[in-house]
Write a protein that holds these residues in place. Structure first.
Motif, PDB file in Angstrom:
ATOM      1  N   ARG A   3       0.845  -1.186   0.000  1.00  0.00           N
ATOM      2  CA  ARG A   3       0.000   0.000   0.000  1.00  0.00           C
ATOM      3  C   ARG A   3       0.888   1.245   0.000  1.00  0.00           C
ATOM      4  NH1 ARG A   3      -5.326   0.792   3.458  1.00  0.00           N
ATOM      5  NH2 ARG A   3      -6.051  -0.327   1.619  1.00  0.00           N
ATOM      6  N   ALA A   4       0.608   2.140  -0.933  1.00  0.00           N
ATOM      7  CA  ALA A   4       1.185   3.480  -0.933  1.00  0.00           C
ATOM      8  C   ALA A   4       0.112   4.381  -0.361  1.00  0.00           C
ATOM      9  CB  ALA A   4       1.547   3.901  -2.342  1.00  0.00           C
ATOM     10  N   TYR A   5       0.423   5.117   0.699  1.00  0.00           N
ATOM     11  CA  TYR A   5      -0.601   5.858   1.421  1.00  0.00           C
ATOM     12  C   TYR A   5      -0.146   7.283   1.679  1.00  0.00           C
ATOM     13  CZ  TYR A   5      -3.912   7.044   5.145  1.00  0.00           C
ATOM     14  OH  TYR A   5      -4.883   7.645   5.891  1.00  0.00           O
ATOM     15  N   PHE A   6      -1.057   8.232   1.422  1.00  0.00           N
ATOM     16  CA  PHE A   6      -0.795   9.628   1.762  1.00  0.00           C
ATOM     17  C   PHE A   6      -2.091  10.238   2.279  1.00  0.00           C
ATOM     18  CE2 PHE A   6      -0.485  14.170   0.982  1.00  0.00           C
ATOM     19  CZ  PHE A   6       0.728  14.439   1.600  1.00  0.00           C
ATOM     20  N   SER A   7      -1.959  11.041   3.323  1.00  0.00           N
ATOM     21  CA  SER A   7      -3.125  11.749   3.848  1.00  0.00           C
ATOM     22  C   SER A   7      -2.698  13.120   4.323  1.00  0.00           C
ATOM     23  CB  SER A   7      -3.768  10.971   5.002  1.00  0.00           C
ATOM     24  OG  SER A   7      -2.887  10.917   6.108  1.00  0.00           O
ATOM     25  N   GLU A   8      -3.664  14.013   4.363  1.00  0.00           N
ATOM     26  CA  GLU A   8      -3.416  15.332   4.937  1.00  0.00           C
ATOM     27  C   GLU A   8      -4.741  16.026   5.213  1.00  0.00           C
ATOM     28  OE1 GLU A   8      -1.840  18.855   2.722  1.00  0.00           O
ATOM     29  OE2 GLU A   8      -1.571  17.381   1.143  1.00  0.00           O
ATOM     30  N   VAL A   9      -4.641  17.077   6.005  1.00  0.00           N
ATOM     31  CA  VAL A   9      -5.801  17.898   6.318  1.00  0.00           C
ATOM     32  C   VAL A   9      -5.715  19.169   5.482  1.00  0.00           C
ATOM     33  CG1 VAL A   9      -6.996  19.214   8.113  1.00  0.00           C
ATOM     34  CG2 VAL A   9      -6.004  16.972   8.652  1.00  0.00           C
ATOM     35  N   PRO A  88       5.386  -0.808 -13.284  1.00  0.00           N
ATOM     36  CA  PRO A  88       5.758  -2.221 -13.110  1.00  0.00           C
ATOM     37  C   PRO A  88       5.127  -2.829 -11.848  1.00  0.00           C
ATOM     38  CG  PRO A  88       7.569  -0.830 -12.400  1.00  0.00           C
ATOM     39  CD  PRO A  88       6.503   0.088 -12.958  1.00  0.00           C
ATOM     40  N   VAL A  89       3.801  -2.751 -11.785  1.00  0.00           N
ATOM     41  CA  VAL A  89       3.041  -3.320 -10.675  1.00  0.00           C
ATOM     42  C   VAL A  89       1.867  -4.106 -11.251  1.00  0.00           C
ATOM     43  CG1 VAL A  89       3.690  -1.446  -9.100  1.00  0.00           C
ATOM     44  CG2 VAL A  89       1.538  -1.299 -10.347  1.00  0.00           C
ATOM     45  N   ARG A  90       1.278  -4.932 -10.406  1.00  0.00           N
ATOM     46  CA  ARG A  90       0.107  -5.716 -10.796  1.00  0.00           C
ATOM     47  C   ARG A  90      -1.040  -5.406  -9.851  1.00  0.00           C
ATOM     48  NH1 ARG A  90       4.578  -8.552 -10.560  1.00  0.00           N
ATOM     49  NH2 ARG A  90       4.113  -9.436  -8.508  1.00  0.00           N
ATOM     50  N   GLY A  91      -2.257  -5.439 -10.351  1.00  0.00           N
ATOM     51  CA  GLY A  91      -3.428  -5.292  -9.509  1.00  0.00           C
ATOM     52  C   GLY A  91      -3.551  -3.939  -8.833  1.00  0.00           C
ATOM     53  N   TYR A  92      -3.072  -2.887  -9.464  1.00  0.00           N
ATOM     54  CA  TYR A  92      -3.128  -1.557  -8.861  1.00  0.00           C
ATOM     55  C   TYR A  92      -4.579  -1.078  -8.748  1.00  0.00           C
ATOM     56  CZ  TYR A  92      -2.475   3.486  -8.289  1.00  0.00           C
ATOM     57  OH  TYR A  92      -2.523   4.778  -7.832  1.00  0.00           O
ATOM     58  N   ARG A  93      -4.921  -0.606  -7.569  1.00  0.00           N
ATOM     59  CA  ARG A  93      -6.237   0.000  -7.341  1.00  0.00           C
ATOM     60  C   ARG A  93      -6.055   1.149  -6.357  1.00  0.00           C
ATOM     61  NH1 ARG A  93     -12.049  -2.722  -6.295  1.00  0.00           N
ATOM     62  NH2 ARG A  93     -13.096  -0.905  -5.447  1.00  0.00           N
ATOM     63  N   ALA A  94      -6.398   2.360  -6.773  1.00  0.00           N
ATOM     64  CA  ALA A  94      -6.258   3.546  -5.933  1.00  0.00           C
ATOM     65  C   ALA A  94      -7.616   3.956  -5.388  1.00  0.00           C
ATOM     66  CB  ALA A  94      -5.650   4.698  -6.723  1.00  0.00           C
ATOM     67  N   THR A  95      -7.597   4.561  -4.204  1.00  0.00           N
ATOM     68  CA  THR A  95      -8.816   5.049  -3.568  1.00  0.00           C
ATOM     69  C   THR A  95      -8.574   6.456  -3.041  1.00  0.00           C
ATOM     70  OG1 THR A  95      -9.506   2.818  -2.931  1.00  0.00           O
ATOM     71  CG2 THR A  95     -10.477   4.660  -1.694  1.00  0.00           C
ATOM     72  N   ILE A  96      -9.558   7.304  -3.234  1.00  0.00           N
ATOM     73  CA  ILE A  96      -9.561   8.657  -2.692  1.00  0.00           C
ATOM     74  C   ILE A  96     -10.764   8.748  -1.758  1.00  0.00           C
ATOM     75  CG2 ILE A  96      -9.912  11.090  -3.234  1.00  0.00           C
ATOM     76  CD1 ILE A  96      -8.630  10.498  -5.980  1.00  0.00           C
ATOM     77  N   ARG A  97     -10.516   9.224  -0.524  1.00  0.00           N
ATOM     78  CA  ARG A  97     -11.608   9.420   0.446  1.00  0.00           C
ATOM     79  C   ARG A  97     -11.424  10.771   1.111  1.00  0.00           C
ATOM     80  NH1 ARG A  97     -12.604   4.613   4.440  1.00  0.00           N
ATOM     81  NH2 ARG A  97     -11.043   5.785   5.564  1.00  0.00           N
ATOM     82  N   VAL A  98     -12.524  11.475   1.316  1.00  0.00           N
ATOM     83  CA  VAL A  98     -12.469  12.732   2.060  1.00  0.00           C
ATOM     84  C   VAL A  98     -13.461  12.659   3.220  1.00  0.00           C
ATOM     85  CG1 VAL A  98     -11.718  14.061   0.041  1.00  0.00           C
ATOM     86  CG2 VAL A  98     -14.127  13.974   0.602  1.00  0.00           C
ATOM     87  N   ARG A  99     -13.041  13.237   4.347  1.00  0.00           N
ATOM     88  CA  ARG A  99     -13.839  13.213   5.564  1.00  0.00           C
ATOM     89  C   ARG A  99     -13.839  14.605   6.189  1.00  0.00           C
ATOM     90  NH1 ARG A  99     -15.176   9.211   3.646  1.00  0.00           N
ATOM     91  NH2 ARG A  99     -14.951   7.089   4.373  1.00  0.00           N
ATOM     92  N   PRO A 100     -14.936  14.996   6.814  1.00  0.00           N
ATOM     93  CA  PRO A 100     -14.938  16.291   7.499  1.00  0.00           C
ATOM     94  C   PRO A 100     -14.161  16.220   8.812  1.00  0.00           C
ATOM     95  CG  PRO A 100     -17.030  15.173   7.829  1.00  0.00           C
ATOM     96  CD  PRO A 100     -16.234  14.312   6.876  1.00  0.00           C
ATOM     97  N   VAL A 101     -13.439  17.281   9.096  1.00  0.00           N
ATOM     98  CA  VAL A 101     -12.858  17.481  10.420  1.00  0.00           C
ATOM     99  C   VAL A 101     -13.821  18.470  11.081  1.00  0.00           C
ATOM    100  CG1 VAL A 101     -10.855  18.245  11.749  1.00  0.00           C
ATOM    101  CG2 VAL A 101     -10.527  17.096   9.529  1.00  0.00           C
ATOM    102  N   VAL A 109      -8.107  14.195   3.919  1.00  0.00           N
ATOM    103  CA  VAL A 109      -8.079  13.518   2.622  1.00  0.00           C
ATOM    104  C   VAL A 109      -7.112  12.346   2.692  1.00  0.00           C
ATOM    105  CG1 VAL A 109      -7.611  13.744   0.150  1.00  0.00           C
ATOM    106  CG2 VAL A 109      -8.504  15.702   1.427  1.00  0.00           C
ATOM    107  N   GLU A 110      -7.570  11.191   2.225  1.00  0.00           N
ATOM    108  CA  GLU A 110      -6.720  10.009   2.068  1.00  0.00           C
ATOM    109  C   GLU A 110      -6.653   9.668   0.591  1.00  0.00           C
ATOM    110  OE1 GLU A 110      -7.200   6.792   5.407  1.00  0.00           O
ATOM    111  OE2 GLU A 110      -9.190   7.418   4.683  1.00  0.00           O
ATOM    112  N   TRP A 111      -5.450   9.366   0.124  1.00  0.00           N
ATOM    113  CA  TRP A 111      -5.273   8.885  -1.252  1.00  0.00           C
ATOM    114  C   TRP A 111      -4.292   7.735  -1.142  1.00  0.00           C
ATOM    115  CZ3 TRP A 111      -5.372  12.970  -5.595  1.00  0.00           C
ATOM    116  CH2 TRP A 111      -5.450  12.365  -6.864  1.00  0.00           C
ATOM    117  N   TYR A 112      -4.724   6.561  -1.529  1.00  0.00           N
ATOM    118  CA  TYR A 112      -3.842   5.406  -1.394  1.00  0.00           C
ATOM    119  C   TYR A 112      -4.040   4.448  -2.556  1.00  0.00           C
ATOM    120  CZ  TYR A 112      -7.984   3.344   0.870  1.00  0.00           C
ATOM    121  OH  TYR A 112      -9.260   2.914   1.164  1.00  0.00           O
ATOM    122  N   GLY A 113      -3.015   3.645  -2.789  1.00  0.00           N
ATOM    123  CA  GLY A 113      -3.066   2.642  -3.841  1.00  0.00           C
ATOM    124  C   GLY A 113      -2.542   1.320  -3.330  1.00  0.00           C
ATOM    125  N   ASP A 114      -3.263   0.260  -3.615  1.00  0.00           N
ATOM    126  CA  ASP A 114      -2.841  -1.094  -3.280  1.00  0.00           C
ATOM    127  C   ASP A 114      -2.344  -1.754  -4.562  1.00  0.00           C
ATOM    128  OD1 ASP A 114      -3.635  -0.925  -0.561  1.00  0.00           O
ATOM    129  OD2 ASP A 114      -5.722  -1.241  -1.177  1.00  0.00           O
TER     130      ASP A 114
END
Length: 163
Positions: A3-9, A88-101, A109-114
């Motif tokens: 998982r590649a994961y990044f988040s921030e407010v 050079p990866v297999r089965g890549y799937r990225a997700t973007i999610r936003v949540r209120p603070v 905000v979360e943006w990650y890829g498996d």
């Protein structure tokens, strides 16, 4: 699975952020490395639709397919159509999610890829994806007229537990 994961407010209300980030078809409106983008076909942004993105550097085209959309949850996931993965990866799937603070009226905000990959490129690919997600969210900050976020040297390794 990695998982590649990044988040921030982001210092903006969740509805403001989702109004831009939640438009799968319009990512080229704020991502600086893209010179254009459009949704293929006439169906609109529905699961299965494909966005065609043109890279500013050299005009290469990348296609991404919407595989899940939940407007109520303010999230969506995408992958590359079969045979079109530019990494050079297999089965890549990225997700973007936003949540209120809610305490501060900001947005988490979360943006990650498996993905799966050969061991020799796993760390490099994780770093490359985290760098992209970080840059894209900095581009979103600029697009929304928000102050800059933390310097890239302050970014985490991008490692997050797989849920």
């Amino acid at each position: 699975m990695s998982r590649a994961y990044f988040s921030e407010v982001l210092p903006a209300p969740v509805d403001t952020v989702w109004a831009v980030l939640g438009r799968f078809e319009d990512i080229a409106d704020f991502v600086g490395k893209l010179s254009g983008g459009e949704l293929e076909g006439d169906a609109g942004p529905v699961v299965g639709s494909v966005r065609r993105l043109v890279l500013r550097d050299g005009g290469r085209v990348v296609r991404e397919r919407l595989v899940a959309m939940d407007a109520d949850d303010r999230s969506y996931s995408y992958d590359f159509p079969p045979g079109e993965n530019p990494f050079p990866v297999r089965g890549y799937r990225a997700t973007i999610r936003v949540r209120p603070v809610t305490r501060t009226n900001e947005t988490f905000v979360e943006w990650y890829g498996d993905f799966d990959s050969d061991a020799g490129v796993e760390a490099d690919m994780r770093e490359a994806f985290v760098s992209r997600y970080s840059t894209f969210l900095e581009n979103l900050r600029d697009h929304l007229g928000l102050p800059s976020g933390p310097a890239s040297a302050e970014l985490s390794s991008g490692r997050a537990p797989v849920r």
